[in-house]
Motif scaffolding. Structure first.
Motif, PDB file in Angstrom:
ATOM      1  N   LEU A   8       0.843  -1.392  -0.091  1.00  0.00           N
ATOM      2  CA  LEU A   8      -0.101   0.115   0.148  1.00  0.00           C
ATOM      3  C   LEU A   8       0.781   1.243   0.102  1.00  0.00           C
ATOM      4  O   LEU A   8       0.513   2.229   0.245  1.00  0.00           O
ATOM      5  CB  LEU A   8      -0.902   0.059   1.207  1.00  0.00           C
ATOM      6  CG  LEU A   8      -1.970  -1.206   1.307  1.00  0.00           C
ATOM      7  CD1 LEU A   8      -2.570  -1.196   2.651  1.00  0.00           C
ATOM      8  CD2 LEU A   8      -2.922  -1.074   0.282  1.00  0.00           C
ATOM      9  N   ALA A   9       2.137   1.130  -0.374  1.00  0.00           N
ATOM     10  CA  ALA A   9       3.091   2.339  -0.186  1.00  0.00           C
ATOM     11  C   ALA A   9       2.466   3.401  -1.068  1.00  0.00           C
ATOM     12  O   ALA A   9       2.068   3.519  -1.963  1.00  0.00           O
ATOM     13  CB  ALA A   9       4.341   1.910  -0.924  1.00  0.00           C
ATOM     14  N   GLY A  10       2.455   4.671  -0.178  1.00  0.00           N
ATOM     15  CA  GLY A  10       2.003   5.846  -0.577  1.00  0.00           C
ATOM     16  C   GLY A  10       0.448   6.100  -0.836  1.00  0.00           C
ATOM     17  O   GLY A  10       0.014   7.401  -1.067  1.00  0.00           O
ATOM     18  N   ALA A  11      -0.378   5.191  -0.311  1.00  0.00           N
ATOM     19  CA  ALA A  11      -1.677   5.296  -0.363  1.00  0.00           C
ATOM     20  C   ALA A  11      -2.315   6.185   0.826  1.00  0.00           C
ATOM     21  O   ALA A  11      -1.460   6.511   1.944  1.00  0.00           O
ATOM     22  CB  ALA A  11      -2.368   3.898  -0.194  1.00  0.00           C
ATOM     23  N   ASP A  12      -3.264   6.742   0.507  1.00  0.00           N
ATOM     24  CA  ASP A  12      -4.137   7.722   1.565  1.00  0.00           C
ATOM     25  C   ASP A  12      -5.051   7.000   2.396  1.00  0.00           C
ATOM     26  O   ASP A  12      -6.124   6.678   1.497  1.00  0.00           O
ATOM     27  CB  ASP A  12      -4.495   8.949   0.832  1.00  0.00           C
ATOM     28  CG  ASP A  12      -4.869  10.029   1.784  1.00  0.00           C
ATOM     29  OD1 ASP A  12      -4.964   9.665   2.819  1.00  0.00           O
ATOM     30  OD2 ASP A  12      -4.904  11.224   1.299  1.00  0.00           O
ATOM     31  N   LEU A  13      -4.837   6.468   3.541  1.00  0.00           N
ATOM     32  CA  LEU A  13      -5.785   5.902   4.287  1.00  0.00           C
ATOM     33  C   LEU A  13      -6.480   6.798   5.517  1.00  0.00           C
ATOM     34  O   LEU A  13      -6.898   6.345   6.569  1.00  0.00           O
ATOM     35  CB  LEU A  13      -5.488   4.777   5.122  1.00  0.00           C
ATOM     36  CG  LEU A  13      -5.195   3.570   4.037  1.00  0.00           C
ATOM     37  CD1 LEU A  13      -4.145   2.487   4.752  1.00  0.00           C
ATOM     38  CD2 LEU A  13      -6.605   2.975   3.865  1.00  0.00           C
ATOM     39  N   GLN A  14      -6.272   8.195   5.172  1.00  0.00           N
ATOM     40  CA  GLN A  14      -6.937   9.260   6.234  1.00  0.00           C
ATOM     41  C   GLN A  14      -8.288   9.008   6.481  1.00  0.00           C
ATOM     42  O   GLN A  14      -9.223   8.969   5.534  1.00  0.00           O
ATOM     43  CB  GLN A  14      -6.275  10.507   5.881  1.00  0.00           C
ATOM     44  CG  GLN A  14      -4.964  10.690   5.700  1.00  0.00           C
ATOM     45  CD  GLN A  14      -4.652  12.184   5.485  1.00  0.00           C
ATOM     46  OE1 GLN A  14      -4.617  12.964   6.341  1.00  0.00           O
ATOM     47  NE2 GLN A  14      -4.511  12.601   4.126  1.00  0.00           N
ATOM     48  N   GLY A  15      -8.845   8.738   7.695  1.00  0.00           N
ATOM     49  CA  GLY A  15      -9.988   8.715   8.169  1.00  0.00           C
ATOM     50  C   GLY A  15     -10.724   7.164   7.859  1.00  0.00           C
ATOM     51  O   GLY A  15     -11.829   7.059   7.952  1.00  0.00           O
ATOM     52  N   ALA A  16      -9.767   6.371   7.491  1.00  0.00           N
ATOM     53  CA  ALA A  16     -10.471   4.877   7.077  1.00  0.00           C
ATOM     54  C   ALA A  16     -10.799   4.314   8.345  1.00  0.00           C
ATOM     55  O   ALA A  16      -9.918   4.377   9.216  1.00  0.00           O
ATOM     56  CB  ALA A  16      -9.440   4.484   6.075  1.00  0.00           C
ATOM     57  N   ASP A  17     -11.456   3.379   8.139  1.00  0.00           N
ATOM     58  CA  ASP A  17     -12.031   2.248   9.428  1.00  0.00           C
ATOM     59  C   ASP A  17     -11.175   1.177   9.127  1.00  0.00           C
ATOM     60  O   ASP A  17     -11.559   0.275   8.294  1.00  0.00           O
ATOM     61  CB  ASP A  17     -13.397   2.285   9.366  1.00  0.00           C
ATOM     62  CG  ASP A  17     -13.776   1.756  10.620  1.00  0.00           C
ATOM     63  OD1 ASP A  17     -13.056   0.991  11.319  1.00  0.00           O
ATOM     64  OD2 ASP A  17     -15.124   1.866  10.954  1.00  0.00           O
ATOM     65  N   LEU A  18     -10.260   0.655   9.830  1.00  0.00           N
ATOM     66  CA  LEU A  18      -9.305  -0.412   9.875  1.00  0.00           C
ATOM     67  C   LEU A  18      -9.576  -1.216  10.962  1.00  0.00           C
ATOM     68  O   LEU A  18      -8.765  -2.406  11.331  1.00  0.00           O
ATOM     69  CB  LEU A  18      -7.844   0.057   9.745  1.00  0.00           C
ATOM     70  CG  LEU A  18      -7.396   0.353   7.987  1.00  0.00           C
ATOM     71  CD1 LEU A  18      -6.256   1.239   8.280  1.00  0.00           C
ATOM     72  CD2 LEU A  18      -7.250  -0.692   7.209  1.00  0.00           C
ATOM     73  N   ARG A  19     -10.540  -1.097  11.630  1.00  0.00           N
ATOM     74  CA  ARG A  19     -10.904  -1.808  13.133  1.00  0.00           C
ATOM     75  C   ARG A  19     -11.122  -3.461  12.718  1.00  0.00           C
ATOM     76  O   ARG A  19     -11.521  -3.850  11.752  1.00  0.00           O
ATOM     77  CB  ARG A  19     -12.116  -1.489  13.705  1.00  0.00           C
ATOM     78  CG  ARG A  19     -11.883  -0.129  14.327  1.00  0.00           C
ATOM     79  CD  ARG A  19     -13.219   0.563  14.940  1.00  0.00           C
ATOM     80  NE  ARG A  19     -14.216   0.845  13.967  1.00  0.00           N
ATOM     81  CZ  ARG A  19     -15.386   1.269  14.135  1.00  0.00           C
ATOM     82  NH1 ARG A  19     -15.809   1.082  15.455  1.00  0.00           N
ATOM     83  NH2 ARG A  19     -16.208   1.631  13.130  1.00  0.00           N
ATOM     84  N   ALA A  20     -10.233  -4.080  13.566  1.00  0.00           N
ATOM     85  CA  ALA A  20     -10.471  -5.640  13.368  1.00  0.00           C
ATOM     86  C   ALA A  20      -9.698  -6.081  11.996  1.00  0.00           C
ATOM     87  O   ALA A  20      -9.772  -7.199  11.736  1.00  0.00           O
ATOM     88  CB  ALA A  20     -11.604  -6.223  13.671  1.00  0.00           C
ATOM     89  N   CYS A  21      -9.059  -5.145  11.421  1.00  0.00           N
ATOM     90  CA  CYS A  21      -8.392  -5.660  10.217  1.00  0.00           C
ATOM     91  C   CYS A  21      -7.150  -6.651  10.303  1.00  0.00           C
ATOM     92  O   CYS A  21      -6.768  -6.568  11.508  1.00  0.00           O
ATOM     93  CB  CYS A  21      -8.135  -4.635   9.053  1.00  0.00           C
ATOM     94  SG  CYS A  21      -6.434  -3.846   9.722  1.00  0.00           S
ATOM     95  N   VAL A  22      -6.883  -7.352   9.628  1.00  0.00           N
ATOM     96  CA  VAL A  22      -5.782  -8.467   9.693  1.00  0.00           C
ATOM     97  C   VAL A  22      -4.493  -8.070   8.738  1.00  0.00           C
ATOM     98  O   VAL A  22      -4.650  -8.249   7.874  1.00  0.00           O
ATOM     99  CB  VAL A  22      -6.014  -9.912   9.595  1.00  0.00           C
ATOM    100  CG1 VAL A  22      -4.822 -10.658   9.808  1.00  0.00           C
ATOM    101  CG2 VAL A  22      -7.310 -10.312  10.474  1.00  0.00           C
TER     102      VAL A  22
END
Length: 230
Positions: free
Chosen positions: A154-168
Motif C-alpha cells: 500500500l506504499a504511498g496510499a492515503d488511508l486518512q479517516g479510513a476504518d481499519l478496525r479488526a483488520c488483519v
C-alpha cells in the motif's frame, strides 16, 4: 455503456485482464445457487422482459461473464447490476479505476492491481486483499473493517479517516507494506498482524514514524497486537 446483471454462476472461462482504468465485471464466481451460465446474455437472461425498456434489453449482456462476448477498451464502463458484495476480482486490473463509494464488501481482491485508484468512501468490509497492490491509491474514509491484507503493498496510499478496525495485516515475514501511507485519523481498534513502515501520521503536515515510535502509535490507537517489522 454495457449493462450486466451478474447473478453468480459456476466457474467460467479463463480470466482476461481488463483495460487500465476500468473495473471488470466478472460473474464467473463461486456458485451461490440460482445463477446462469455464460451462454445467457441479453433478453434471454430475463423472464419478465415486458417490464424492461427495449433499449436496455438490446444493450444488456445479461448475466454470466460479459467478457465472453465483449472486450472492454480504455474509457468504456461496465454497469454491473445486482452484484454488490462478495465480488470475485482476484487479479483484477483496477489501476487508476474510479471506485469512489463502491460496495466491495467481502470482495475477493487477492493480487488485484489497484495502483492510483480512487476508492474514497468505498465499502471494503471483510475484503480479501492479500498480495494486492494499492500503491498511491486514494482510500480516504474507506470502510476496511475486518479486511485481510497479508502481503499487500500500500506504499504511498492515503488511508486518512479510513476504518481499519479488526483488520488483519500480514503475518511475519509476509508483512503488509505501509511505506509512507498516510494514516491520520485512521481507526485501528482490534487490528492485528505485521506491518512495515515508515507511516505518515501527520494530520496537517507529513510526520513519518517507524520502529518503536510506530509500535507505540499503534498501541495508542487500540491496536497493540500490530507488530512493526524492521
Amino acid at each position: 455503456m454495457l449493462l450486466c446483471s451478474s447473478r453468480r454462476a459456476g466457474p467460467g472461462p479463463p480470466r482476461r485482464p481488463a483495460a487500465p482504468g476500468t473495473a471488470r465485471a466478472d460473474a464467473s464466481r463461486r456458485d451461490h445457487g440460482g445463477g446462469c451460465d455464460d451462454s445467457c446474455f441479453g433478453a434471454a437472461a430475463y423472464t419478465d422482459e415486458g417490464k424492461i425498456p427495449e433499449a436496455a434489453l438490446h444493450a444488456s449482456l445479461g448475466c454470466g461473464n460479459p467478457l465472453v462476448v465483449a472486450e472492454l477498451r480504455p474509457g468504456e464502463t461496465v454497469l454491473d447490476l445486482g452484484s454488490g458484495g462478495d465480488a470475485d476480482l482476484g487479479g483484477a486490473n483496477l489501476i487508476a479505476a474510479r471506485m469512489r463509494g463502491a460496495d466491495l464488501s467481502g470482495a475477493y481482491l487477492r493480487k488485484a492491481q489497484g495502483r492510483a485508484c480512487d476508492a474514497r468512501d468505498a465499502l471494503l468490509t471483510g475484503a480479501d486483499l492479500q498480495a494486492s497492490e494499492f500503491e498511491d491509491a486514494d482510500l480516504r474514509n474507506a470502510d476496511l473493517r475486518g479486511a485481510v491484507f497479508g502481503r499487500a503493498w500500500l506504499a504511498g496510499a492515503d488511508l486518512q479517516g479510513a476504518d481499519l478496525r479488526a483488520c488483519v495485516f500480514g503475518g511475519s515475514p509476509r508483512t503488509t507494506g505501509l511505506l509512507e501511507v498516510r494514516m491520520a485519523d485512521t481507526r485501528l481498534a482490534g487490528a492485528t498482524g505485521h506491518v512495515t513502515g515508515p507511516v505518515d501520521v501527520g494530520a496537517t503536515s507529513p510526520q513519518l514514524i517507524d520502529g518503536d515510535d510506530l509500535q507505540r502509535w499503534f498501541a495508542d490507537h487500540s491496536a497493540p497486537e500490530v507488530e512493526v517489522s524492521t
